[in-house]
Design a protein around this motif. Structure first.
Motif, PDB file in Angstrom:
ATOM      1  N   ALA A 147    -103.909 -60.165 -41.984  1.00  0.00           N
ATOM      2  CA  ALA A 147    -102.470 -59.952 -42.148  1.00  0.00           C
ATOM      3  C   ALA A 147    -101.690 -61.122 -41.558  1.00  0.00           C
ATOM      4  O   ALA A 147    -100.707 -61.594 -42.147  1.00  0.00           O
ATOM      5  N   GLU A 148    -102.132 -61.609 -40.404  1.00  0.00           N
ATOM      6  CA  GLU A 148    -101.472 -62.770 -39.796  1.00  0.00           C
ATOM      7  C   GLU A 148    -101.581 -63.987 -40.712  1.00  0.00           C
ATOM      8  O   GLU A 148    -100.595 -64.700 -40.921  1.00  0.00           O
ATOM      9  N   ALA A 149    -102.773 -64.206 -41.253  1.00  0.00           N
ATOM     10  CA  ALA A 149    -102.996 -65.364 -42.129  1.00  0.00           C
ATOM     11  C   ALA A 149    -102.177 -65.278 -43.413  1.00  0.00           C
ATOM     12  O   ALA A 149    -101.799 -66.306 -43.977  1.00  0.00           O
ATOM     13  N   ALA A 150    -101.891 -64.067 -43.852  1.00  0.00           N
ATOM     14  CA  ALA A 150    -101.118 -63.872 -45.081  1.00  0.00           C
ATOM     15  C   ALA A 150     -99.621 -63.994 -44.843  1.00  0.00           C
ATOM     16  O   ALA A 150     -98.832 -63.883 -45.779  1.00  0.00           O
ATOM     17  N   GLY A 151     -99.217 -64.206 -43.589  1.00  0.00           N
ATOM     18  CA  GLY A 151     -97.800 -64.365 -43.289  1.00  0.00           C
ATOM     19  C   GLY A 151     -97.053 -63.069 -43.055  1.00  0.00           C
ATOM     20  O   GLY A 151     -95.838 -62.996 -43.258  1.00  0.00           O
ATOM     21  N   ALA A 152     -97.747 -62.050 -42.600  1.00  0.00           N
ATOM     22  CA  ALA A 152     -97.114 -60.751 -42.383  1.00  0.00           C
ATOM     23  C   ALA A 152     -95.979 -60.818 -41.365  1.00  0.00           C
ATOM     24  O   ALA A 152     -95.029 -60.038 -41.443  1.00  0.00           O
ATOM     25  N   GLU A 153     -96.062 -61.765 -40.439  1.00  0.00           N
ATOM     26  CA  GLU A 153     -95.023 -61.866 -39.410  1.00  0.00           C
ATOM     27  C   GLU A 153     -93.673 -62.293 -39.979  1.00  0.00           C
ATOM     28  O   GLU A 153     -92.644 -62.060 -39.363  1.00  0.00           O
TER      29      GLU A 153
END
Length: 118
Positions: free
Chosen positions: A39-45
């Motif tokens: 999720a972090e790698a997908a830009g969830a932030e």
């Protein structure tokens, strides 16, 4: 006599099962951490809804680690399931955001073209 032996065997079997401790949910811990990293790698932030679910996933994984330190494995397993579910939702929301933006852009172009035709 035979009945006593069978009873003793059953009693030992039950006592043996009671003495076996449940293994720590290491697979669930790894799965939740992998989901959080994806999720972090997908830009969830950078996507509001996804960021919220990512934060919840992190908090639940942290609580699970604390529970594991206190040897509360059943509770930790539940927190890890919740963490993984929230991380997967964050990942899905992060993937949806660019697709939704592209769909909105195309819709706007269609509306502009319809305006020029009329």
């Amino acid at each position: 006599m035979r009945r006593a032996i069978v009873s003793a065997g059953l009693l030992l079997g039950v006592a043996g099962c009671a003495g076996v401790q449940q293994a720590p949910p290491t697979k669930q811990l790894v799965d939740s951490e992998v989901s959080i990293r994806q999720a972090e790698a997908a830009g969830a932030e950078s996507v509001a809804d996804a960021a919220q679910h990512l934060q919840w996933a992190r908090e639940q994984a942290g609580e699970a680690r604390r529970l594991l330190e206190r040897n509360e494995r059943d509770k930790a397993a539940l927190f890890l399931k919740r963490a993984e579910a929230d991380a997967e939702l964050a990942l899905a929301l992060a993937h949806e955001a660019p697709a939704r933006a592209e769909a909105d852009r195309v819709l706007q172009q269609v509306q502009q073209l319809q305006g020029t035709v009329q």
